[in-house]
Each structure stands twice: as structure tokens, then as C-alpha cells.
Design a protein around this motif. Sequence first.
Motif, short mmCIF file in Angstrom:
data_model
loop_
_atom_site.label_atom_id
_atom_site.label_comp_id
_atom_site.label_asym_id
_atom_site.label_seq_id
_atom_site.Cartn_x
_atom_site.Cartn_y
_atom_site.Cartn_z
N THR A 128 0.82 -1.21 0.00
CA THR A 128 0.00 0.00 0.00
C THR A 128 0.86 1.27 0.00
OG1 THR A 128 -0.19 -0.22 2.39
CG2 THR A 128 -2.04 -1.04 1.08
N LYS A 129 2.16 1.10 0.33
CA LYS A 129 3.05 2.27 0.27
C LYS A 129 3.62 2.46 -1.12
CE LYS A 129 4.44 2.25 5.05
NZ LYS A 129 5.06 1.21 5.88
N ASN A 130 3.30 1.56 -2.03
CA ASN A 130 3.86 1.59 -3.38
C ASN A 130 5.38 1.67 -3.31
OD1 ASN A 130 4.10 1.63 -6.12
ND2 ASN A 130 3.21 3.66 -6.41
N ASP A 131 5.95 0.83 -2.49
CA ASP A 131 7.39 0.82 -2.30
C ASP A 131 8.09 0.33 -3.58
OD1 ASP A 131 9.76 0.68 -0.31
OD2 ASP A 131 9.79 -1.24 -1.36
N PRO A 132 9.06 1.12 -4.11
CA PRO A 132 9.66 0.73 -5.38
C PRO A 132 10.44 -0.59 -5.33
CG PRO A 132 10.57 2.83 -4.59
CD PRO A 132 9.51 2.44 -3.64
N ARG A 136 9.37 -3.58 -7.73
CA ARG A 136 10.36 -4.09 -8.68
C ARG A 136 10.54 -5.60 -8.52
NH1 ARG A 136 16.51 -2.03 -9.09
NH2 ARG A 136 16.59 -3.21 -7.17
N SER A 137 10.50 -6.04 -7.28
CA SER A 137 10.64 -7.46 -7.03
C SER A 137 9.44 -8.24 -7.59
CB SER A 137 10.77 -7.67 -5.52
OG SER A 137 10.98 -9.01 -5.24
N LEU A 138 8.27 -7.67 -7.41
CA LEU A 138 7.05 -8.28 -7.95
C LEU A 138 7.16 -8.32 -9.49
CD1 LEU A 138 4.41 -9.22 -6.57
CD2 LEU A 138 3.52 -6.90 -6.84
N ALA A 139 7.61 -7.21 -10.05
CA ALA A 139 7.69 -7.11 -11.51
C ALA A 139 8.72 -8.07 -12.07
CB ALA A 139 8.05 -5.67 -11.91
N SER A 140 9.75 -8.39 -11.28
CA SER A 140 10.85 -9.21 -11.80
C SER A 140 10.40 -10.62 -12.18
CB SER A 140 11.98 -9.28 -10.78
OG SER A 140 11.57 -10.07 -9.68
N MET A 141 9.22 -11.02 -11.73
CA MET A 141 8.73 -12.35 -12.07
C MET A 141 8.11 -12.40 -13.46
SD MET A 141 6.95 -13.81 -8.61
CE MET A 141 6.72 -12.34 -7.65
N ALA A 142 7.83 -11.23 -14.04
CA ALA A 142 7.04 -11.22 -15.28
C ALA A 142 7.67 -10.32 -16.35
CB ALA A 142 5.62 -10.74 -14.98
N GLU A 143 7.09 -10.42 -17.55
CA GLU A 143 7.55 -9.57 -18.65
C GLU A 143 6.50 -8.53 -19.05
OE1 GLU A 143 9.44 -12.74 -21.55
OE2 GLU A 143 8.08 -13.58 -20.06
N ILE A 144 5.25 -8.81 -18.68
CA ILE A 144 4.15 -7.92 -19.04
C ILE A 144 3.24 -7.79 -17.82
CG2 ILE A 144 2.02 -7.76 -20.45
CD1 ILE A 144 3.57 -9.19 -22.68
N ARG A 155 -6.23 3.37 -6.26
CA ARG A 155 -5.14 3.35 -5.29
C ARG A 155 -3.80 3.26 -6.00
NH1 ARG A 155 -8.04 5.06 -1.67
NH2 ARG A 155 -9.62 3.76 -0.72
N ALA A 156 -2.86 4.06 -5.57
CA ALA A 156 -1.51 3.96 -6.13
C ALA A 156 -0.70 3.00 -5.28
CB ALA A 156 -0.86 5.34 -6.18
N HIS A 157 -0.97 1.72 -5.46
CA HIS A 157 -0.25 0.70 -4.71
C HIS A 157 0.79 0.04 -5.61
CE1 HIS A 157 -3.83 0.24 -1.68
NE2 HIS A 157 -3.17 1.37 -1.54
N ALA A 158 1.67 -0.77 -4.98
CA ALA A 158 2.73 -1.41 -5.78
C ALA A 158 2.15 -2.31 -6.85
CB ALA A 158 3.66 -2.20 -4.85
N SER A 159 1.09 -3.07 -6.52
CA SER A 159 0.55 -4.02 -7.50
C SER A 159 -0.47 -3.38 -8.43
CB SER A 159 -0.09 -5.21 -6.77
OG SER A 159 -1.29 -4.80 -6.14
#
Length: 650
Positions: A128-132, A136-144, A155-159
Motif C-alpha cells: 500500500t506504500k507503493n514501495d519501489p 520491482r521485485s514483484l515485476a521481476s517475475m514477469a515480462e508484461i 489506489r496507487a499501490h505497488a501491485s
Amino acid sequence: MTMLKKNVTDIDVRGKRVIVRVDFNVPLDKKTGEITDDKRIQAALPTIRYLIEAQAKIILVSHLGRPKAGPEAKFSMKPAVDRLSELIGQPVTLAADVIGEDAKHKAELLQPGDVLMLENVRFHKEETKNDPVFARSLASMAEIYVNDAFGTAHRAHASTAGLARYLPAVSGFLIQKELDVMGQALQNPKRPFVAILGGAKVSDKIGVIENLMDKVDTLIIGGGMSYTFFAAMGKEIGCSLCETDKIDLAKSLIEKAEKQNINLLLPVDTVIAETFAADAPSQIVCSGKVPEGWMGLDIGPKSISEFTEVIKDAATIVWNGPMGVFEFEAFAGGTREIARAVADSDAVSIIGGGDSAAAIELLGFADRVTHISTGGGASLEFLEGKVLPGVDALLDKNPRRTMAAGNWKMNAGTPAEALKLVEALKPAVAKAASEVVVAVPYTALASVVEACSYTNIKVAAQNCHDQDSGAFTGEISAKMLAGMGVSHVVIGHSERRQYFAETDESVNRKIKAALNWGLRPIVCCGETLDQRESGETLSLIHSQIVAAFENLTIAQAAFVTVAYEPIWAIGTGKVATDEQAQEVCAQIRKTISELYDEETAASMRILYGGSVNAANASGLFAQPDIDGGLVGGASLKSDDFSVICLAGHA
Ligand code: PGA
């Protein structure tokens, strides 16, 4: 506000790992833990099925409930995974964690068409803090990244928003539909356009009333909030709900409706009771004549027939908020009859989430309206005209949508000065088709980021350092900027090349650092007057571009905006002619196509900078290879800059 965003059909997902934000925040039975209503899972099926068919490797991520302190079994995604598996008729794997080893390992193992669900993303407070770092770690699992969670799009959350900083991001079919139906109603409604607003509080709906006031033909106000309006008219409301601090506001809304010739309808009669209870004996009185000690709990029969007449003739209806206390049968009549009228009408009918969606379901009219929004807060904010961060972050349909980037340099550096500028800019550019960016001094970044959330103004830094941390006195890292919520960064501005020993190599390092932290670089290049006069322009620009993009992947390059800034034109008032600017921007595009491919080049956004002003912007931006401007001096005058912002296209 433009909503032209890419959706999942605009991107090649075959064989790719695709992380999909869904809204599986389903209600669970407190005792058995079973799902009591799977509508939200159902709503995501079209996107999930499409991705399975397209042979993507699917990673689903959602929140469920409000876990406070890390993982808790009762907030596990397990029930949702089981239900989804039944619905799609294939196994769905549940990871034991969100960004941990198990999730990453299972994501690695995915085969085309497989579905993996991560654990509840709110097990991490970073979400919920939209921590970069987390995003980034979440994003690293995917390409899209596909966002299909309309319910959390506000909500501007990380996910929701965070993932889009690191991955090409598109909408799923659910978000697409929400935006299409509601966007169409707001931007281009069939008339007459009738809005029906109810619910307990005026304060919850001020934004919606104000935004719709400019668009509707008739505004019906019922429910608890109508009593504040009656109080504003000096009527007797007994002990009905009333927000005394909103009476003046209600007055001004009534005046505004009059001035704008909007048919503002309030209930003419009211069902009242002495207590707030399901079995309280009731009476019907004229509105505004509620006796002492009594409260209004529903609209009366005359109001119902009056409202029904208007609803019958409507071509577009937006409804948000019940007409009375519909949870009590005795006071559900108003809401039920309005729901029936909406269901019976031939209009495009939109039910804006939350309570009104619940009411229309409960009363059995759900399948007879055009659209019930799956978002409560999100649809409300959409109707208020706010920019939803989870939608805003997605790729524009047109990658070369005009960008108007203001570079304030060392001006307006106090929060007060900076806020004055952006506050003036906000309403002026709210409808701009261009992407609007302001590059503000570091000292004002935090305030401007805050002030520009939920608006269409993005915030850039004017420089960054290429290292994340260390002994670099006075420097600001890309990581620090990402942590502040900055979205763009200007890199290699000629003033930095000239006065601060910025080189092609340091520019390249900074671009990589920016991309590594999800910042969008606006990379500058340009020649001096001497270089131009000695005919070196094109070769110099070519080498600057080659150096800037060195070792950037095609995916990284897609996140870069280039700005051609002839040094002789910056701050001099000597603007390059349309032809001069076009010639160099075309050459930049050619270089990009040599470095990557035609498609990357054709999608690259290239700006012109150097004495862009309100008078010359539209000519420059109309050049085939110029996709906007980096604007210095003129960006400090909000009148001029807003003209520049309005000169672009979507
Ligand atoms: P200018 O500055 O518009 O004041 O010429 C342009 C820039 O420095 O980006």
C-alpha cells in the motif's frame, strides 16, 4: 481526460510471463471461510481465459481483506484459488508467498497456459506504500503487466500503479469495459443525461455532484444527503441526517444548478419515522415539513412517480447511492422503485458500484441495467473526474501521444511557489490530450508529487545520480526519486553537459539507473551554434543517441523519451524552425531504427526543446517526427504552458 489506454489485445503475450492484478477481494463466511459471493472472480474470467488461450504464463496477484501484520491464514488466497480453478476447469497453483522464493520458483516453472496465484499482496506493508523495491521485485517475475482490478484502480499501490513502472502495462477486459462504458457516458453522453445521486452524505458525493453538474441535463438528489439540501433551503428536516458544515456548499450547488440551467430535482415527499429501526412506524409528509423528533428514511410515492417520469425519458443514466434506508424493507420502496425505473428504461444505465450496486442486486434488477461498476471507491472517483492511478499508469494506446514537459530549472523552488504554479495548471490542463509533465527543483518535488496525485500532471526530476547510494555529496539517486513517487527524470540536459561535465557515458549510466528504478527518462541531445554552422549537427546527434542507448534492451528503450534541444535555441528566444527541428528529430528516429528496429523507432517519443512557446508549439508539434516539447521559460507561466499542453494530441 483521455482514456486511450492499451489493453491486453494490443500486446503480444504468447509464451510470456504476464502478471495480472485482479480484484479477488471476495467476501468470506466468517465461520466456514467459504466465499459467499464470487462475482469478483467471475468478473476477471474474460481476461484470464483470454490469456490462457493466448498461451501466456499467468501470474495472478490480488489482495484479500485487510491483513495488518504480515501473513495470516484467514486472509490466504486459497479459497479464491480453489474457486477460480473450478470456474476455469484447470488447476491453479497457489504460491506460499508473494515475492519470496516459492513464488519466484513457481513463476519460473510456469508453462504456457498455466495459472499461478501469488499469496495476498497485502501480506507486505510495502504494497500500500507503493514501495519501489517491492514493486520491482514483484515485476521481476514477469515480462508484461495486465491490470484488471478496477476495484483498486483508485489506489496507487505497488501491485496497481507500481508494476507499471517496470513492465509494459495494459488493461484487462474488465477495466477496459469500465472505462469504455463510464468514459463514454461522461465524455459523450446520449441525451437527456440523468444522474441520480443518493446515499447518506453530501460530503461523500461533492466531487461527483460538481463533476456531473457540468455534464447532465437532470440531477436527481435523494437519500440521506437530500436533507442537507433542504436545510440549505431553510426547510424543516426534523432530526433527519444533516451535515451542518455542508449547508453552505449545498446552497452553492443549488445556485450553480440554477445558473447552469440544470434541472435539479429533490424529493417532494418523504417517508418519516421517529426511530431508526426496521419496524419503526412511518408516515409520509411533504419534504421540508418533517416534524420535530422525526427523521426522513426514504423518498415518498410522489417523488417516486416524478423521478420515474424523468428516468423514462433519459437516454443516459448514472446512478450512485440509494434513495433511502433500503436495508430496512419498510424504507426500501424508494430505492426499489427507482431501480425498477432504471431497469425498465431503454437508456444506457450505469450503476456506480458500492451501495447502489448492492441495492440493485438485492432488489433483483441487476441483469436489466447496462453496467454495474465493480468498483465502489474507484467508480466514485472516476465519476468525480479524478485520474485513477491504476489506469493512468498503463501504456497509452498511442505511444507517441504528445508530451508537454515543463522544465522549471532553478525556478519556483519553494513549495509555495511550485504549488502556485501547479494549482493554476491543474484545471487548465485537466482536459489536455497531451501527457503533461513538470520537472521541478528537488526542493519542491515532494510537495508537487503530492499535489499532482489523482491529476493528469506527472512530476519529473531534472537530474539523477547513477548510483543508488554512497559517498556522493549533494547527489540524488534515481532510487531516492522513485521512493518519492517521481515518475520521470530529465537526463543529459545541455546545461548539465555544459556546466556539470555531463558526458555521453554518464548520460547512459543515468538512463540505466533511472530505468532500473522505474523512472521514465527524458534524454536530451543537441548541438551548439558552432557545430550547426560547421555542418556537424546530424553526425553529432547520431553519436549522442548511439551513446545514450548503449546496452539498453529493446524493452528498456521503449520507456525512453528523447528530447532534441539545440543549445543555441535554449533560453535564447531563437527557436529552431519547424523544418530544422523536424530534420533532426527524423534523424534521431532513423538512428533508433538502426539501433533497434522499425517498430521501436516508430513508437519512440521524440520532443523538441528550445524556446518553445504558446505561439510556436502547435506548429512544432504538428511535425511528423516531433511528439511534443521540453519547455523551459514558457513553462513558468501557467497560461502559456497550458496553451502548449493543449496543442497536442492523444
Ligand atoms: P527554453 O528551455 O524553453 O527556455 O528555451 C528549454 C529547455 O531547457 O529544456
